[in-house]
Design a protein around this motif. Sequence first.
Motif, mmCIF file in Angstrom:
data_model
loop_
_atom_site.group_PDB
_atom_site.id
_atom_site.type_symbol
_atom_site.label_atom_id
_atom_site.label_comp_id
_atom_site.label_asym_id
_atom_site.label_seq_id
_atom_site.Cartn_x
_atom_site.Cartn_y
_atom_site.Cartn_z
ATOM 1 N N GLY A 54 -2.573 -4.890 6.645
ATOM 2 C CA GLY A 54 -3.739 -4.717 5.793
ATOM 3 C C GLY A 54 -3.708 -3.380 5.092
ATOM 4 O O GLY A 54 -2.727 -2.633 5.194
ATOM 5 N N GLU A 95 14.986 5.295 5.720
ATOM 6 C CA GLU A 95 14.720 5.179 4.283
ATOM 7 C C GLU A 95 15.588 4.106 3.646
ATOM 8 O O GLU A 95 15.736 4.060 2.429
ATOM 9 C CB GLU A 95 14.898 6.540 3.605
ATOM 10 C CG GLU A 95 13.928 7.567 4.188
ATOM 11 C CD GLU A 95 13.588 8.707 3.261
ATOM 12 O OE1 GLU A 95 14.126 8.769 2.150
ATOM 13 O OE2 GLU A 95 12.770 9.546 3.684
ATOM 14 N N ASN A 103 7.957 7.541 1.590
ATOM 15 C CA ASN A 103 8.938 6.559 2.089
ATOM 16 C C ASN A 103 8.985 5.348 1.164
ATOM 17 O O ASN A 103 8.925 4.197 1.610
ATOM 18 C CB ASN A 103 8.606 6.152 3.529
ATOM 19 C CG ASN A 103 9.852 5.748 4.296
ATOM 20 O OD1 ASN A 103 10.890 5.478 3.689
ATOM 21 N ND2 ASN A 103 9.762 5.692 5.605
ATOM 22 N N LEU A 150 6.062 11.898 14.148
ATOM 23 C CA LEU A 150 6.810 12.833 14.998
ATOM 24 C C LEU A 150 6.508 14.261 14.548
ATOM 25 O O LEU A 150 6.955 14.676 13.482
ATOM 26 C CB LEU A 150 8.314 12.541 14.864
ATOM 27 C CG LEU A 150 9.253 13.348 15.730
ATOM 28 C CD1 LEU A 150 9.066 12.986 17.195
ATOM 29 C CD2 LEU A 150 10.705 13.109 15.307
ATOM 30 N N PHE A 187 11.613 7.765 9.653
ATOM 31 C CA PHE A 187 12.786 8.444 9.113
ATOM 32 C C PHE A 187 13.814 7.468 8.561
ATOM 33 O O PHE A 187 14.879 7.886 8.114
ATOM 34 C CB PHE A 187 13.417 9.348 10.181
ATOM 35 C CG PHE A 187 12.613 10.602 10.393
ATOM 36 C CD1 PHE A 187 12.866 11.740 9.657
ATOM 37 C CD2 PHE A 187 11.571 10.623 11.296
ATOM 38 C CE1 PHE A 187 12.112 12.889 9.829
ATOM 39 C CE2 PHE A 187 10.807 11.761 11.481
ATOM 40 C CZ PHE A 187 11.072 12.900 10.744
ATOM 41 N N SER A 209 6.397 17.731 9.731
ATOM 42 C CA SER A 209 6.951 19.007 9.286
ATOM 43 C C SER A 209 6.511 19.365 7.882
ATOM 44 O O SER A 209 6.624 20.514 7.474
ATOM 45 C CB SER A 209 8.480 18.952 9.357
ATOM 46 O OG SER A 209 8.975 17.907 8.541
ATOM 47 N N SER A 210 5.993 18.397 7.123
ATOM 48 C CA SER A 210 5.684 18.649 5.717
ATOM 49 C C SER A 210 4.184 18.488 5.459
ATOM 50 O O SER A 210 3.603 17.468 5.825
ATOM 51 C CB SER A 210 6.466 17.646 4.867
ATOM 52 O OG SER A 210 6.183 17.849 3.523
ATOM 53 N N VAL A 215 -5.140 0.059 5.227
ATOM 54 C CA VAL A 215 -5.880 1.008 6.056
ATOM 55 C C VAL A 215 -6.670 1.915 5.117
ATOM 56 O O VAL A 215 -6.113 2.458 4.152
ATOM 57 C CB VAL A 215 -4.912 1.803 6.950
ATOM 58 C CG1 VAL A 215 -5.620 2.975 7.618
ATOM 59 C CG2 VAL A 215 -4.293 0.876 7.990
ATOM 60 N N ALA A 225 -7.451 7.294 3.867
ATOM 61 C CA ALA A 225 -6.045 6.893 3.838
ATOM 62 C C ALA A 225 -5.164 7.733 2.916
ATOM 63 O O ALA A 225 -3.957 7.793 3.113
ATOM 64 C CB ALA A 225 -5.937 5.428 3.443
ATOM 65 N N HIS A 276 6.671 -1.388 4.099
ATOM 66 C CA HIS A 276 7.984 -0.875 3.657
ATOM 67 C C HIS A 276 9.065 -1.249 4.666
ATOM 68 O O HIS A 276 10.237 -1.334 4.310
ATOM 69 C CB HIS A 276 7.932 0.626 3.377
ATOM 70 C CG HIS A 276 7.645 1.491 4.559
ATOM 71 N ND1 HIS A 276 6.699 1.194 5.518
ATOM 72 C CD2 HIS A 276 8.174 2.685 4.940
ATOM 73 C CE1 HIS A 276 6.672 2.159 6.416
ATOM 74 N NE2 HIS A 276 7.553 3.068 6.089
ATOM 75 N N VAL A 320 0.853 -1.193 0.000
ATOM 76 C CA VAL A 320 0.000 0.000 0.000
ATOM 77 C C VAL A 320 0.886 1.240 0.000
ATOM 78 O O VAL A 320 1.888 1.290 0.718
ATOM 79 C CB VAL A 320 -0.908 0.032 1.254
ATOM 80 C CG1 VAL A 320 -1.982 1.097 1.097
ATOM 81 C CG2 VAL A 320 -1.519 -1.323 1.502
ATOM 82 N N LEU A 334 0.885 5.397 10.946
ATOM 83 C CA LEU A 334 1.124 3.962 11.161
ATOM 84 C C LEU A 334 2.574 3.706 11.576
ATOM 85 O O LEU A 334 2.881 2.688 12.197
ATOM 86 C CB LEU A 334 0.788 3.159 9.896
ATOM 87 C CG LEU A 334 -0.677 3.226 9.432
ATOM 88 C CD1 LEU A 334 -0.850 2.519 8.093
ATOM 89 C CD2 LEU A 334 -1.612 2.619 10.473
ATOM 90 N N PRO A 361 10.233 20.473 0.773
ATOM 91 C CA PRO A 361 9.844 20.766 -0.610
ATOM 92 C C PRO A 361 8.333 20.662 -0.790
ATOM 93 O O PRO A 361 7.719 19.722 -0.285
ATOM 94 C CB PRO A 361 10.571 19.695 -1.421
ATOM 95 C CG PRO A 361 11.110 18.719 -0.445
ATOM 96 C CD PRO A 361 11.126 19.332 0.901
#
Length: 455
Positions: free
Chosen positions: A199, A419, A76, A150, A417, A135-136, A201, A113, A451, A70, A146, A314
């Motif tokens: 699953g 990656e 990310n 932060l 965070f 922050s973005s 979401v 979602a 991920h 998903v 999920l 960005p």
Amino acid sequence: MTASPITLTSLADQLTGEVFLPGDPGWDQARTPWNVAVDQHPAAVVLVEGVRDVVATVEAARTLGLRVAVQGTGHNAAPLGANGSLADTILLRTTRLRDVTIDPATGTARAEAGALWGEVTAAAAPHGLAALAGSSPDVGVAGYTLGGGLSWLARAHGLAANHVRAIELVTADGTHRRVDAATDPDLFWALRGGGGNFGVVTAIEFGLLPITDLFAGALLWPVERAAEVVPAWRQWVETVPEEVTSVVRVLNLPPLPLIPEPLRGRSFVAVEAAILLDDAAATGLLTPLRALGPAMDTFHRTPITELAQLHMDPPEPVPAAGDGVLLADLDDAAVRRFVDVTAAEPALLSSELRHLGGALAPGRAAGGAVSGLDARFLLFTVGIAPSPEAGAAVAAAAGRVKGALAPQHAATQFANFRESRCDPAEMYGQALERLRAVRSRIDPEGLFRGHHPVD
Ligand SMILES: Cc1cc2nc3c(=O)[nH]c(=O)nc-3n(C[C@H](O)[C@H](O)[C@H](O)COP(=O)(O)OP(=O)(O)OC[C@H]3O[C@@H](n4cnc5c(N)ncnc54)[C@H](O)[C@@H]3O)c2cc1C
């Protein structure tokens, strides 16, 4: 008459949304995540329009022996593909599920979602309410929450996942459920930190806070002052209350038109902070940093809707490479190493240290699988990666910054965070065994592909 067996092509007939297969018109757009440097090649991309589409896609994947990953925005996307080829995986994108409703009477939000944090903040603000947004403004509510979430209010109010009241999802058996602390406490626990392993979401309900504005801004100095400013910030954070959440960062801003003129093409060391105190108290706290004579000072009383500009993330998809790591603590020598290594890496757009602790400390909140962060700081480094070669160079530079602080790395890590690939034991620590037990019950065949997998 027997029904013809489902194929990826015939799946489209069952959906309101769309199916894209390799080579279809629109394939490249459908498969490209927010981080456009990540080249995703799944078996198909499904842009779902609602819960029925999600159920049909999950059932088709099961029948066809494919897996499901998903993705909302694809902020990310990097670790998803790094955990193996996506050739056996349907990429289910929630981009079109955007409804956000606010219930001012209960102080809650329900976000579908695909909703973005900027959309939730804008919907909540007219009611005098605020969400624990990151922050973005274009990060997705689902992936962020999920993973933990932060925010700029984190040291006072903890992780976003701890404010979740209920989660709606489609599980591997094709059932659409609404899960909360009463209906399935184990699954509700696992979802709050365990990411996309359980699953699809479809919506999240979470509590809001009665906050309309706060004191926030940035102080910027030429980067040559980093050896003074970073240690001063490190000392300063020992003195601030939980109402202060701050970041110190070394910025190498490219000469691009989207960067404001006074910053364009220049390098800075900056302290950014969000302060949930009145102006006098906030101003008093900032005195030692302002005494260092910043070249720019943007602190002011800030409406909650403007907070998303503070970190200068960005505003649209970019090709990026970077990585983050939790740091147990930072002593003077580690601060010096951060200053030295970032000075030597001008290819990195930003190398930042976020101050944790306060309400983020483990044990402060009884939430889900990730209810706090067992670390005092978070390091995140990122650079622009317009080509695979540039991406490799940025990743190597980010690796050197991470490596310089290796003795400080915390025992467990933070999915949002991170990656790059991460050993599940390092990602989830003591929660891993219980996460695996929930996954065995809810997704015994391993249909879903998070991920940051738990297995
Ligand atoms: C510019 C920028 C700023 C950021 N700022 C912050 C910040 O301030 N605080 C913070 O905590 N994080 C921050 N992040 C990290 C961000 O929270 C993670 O990248 C997060 O995973 C993004 O969620 P997404 O849904 O937007 O991304 P996606 O890449 O779409 O999702 C990430 C993963 O979440 C899972 N997932 C997403 N949607 C669903 C769903 N509907 N059902 C099941 N699983 C799902 C999947 O496993 C997916 O692979 C930032 C990232 C960037 C690039």
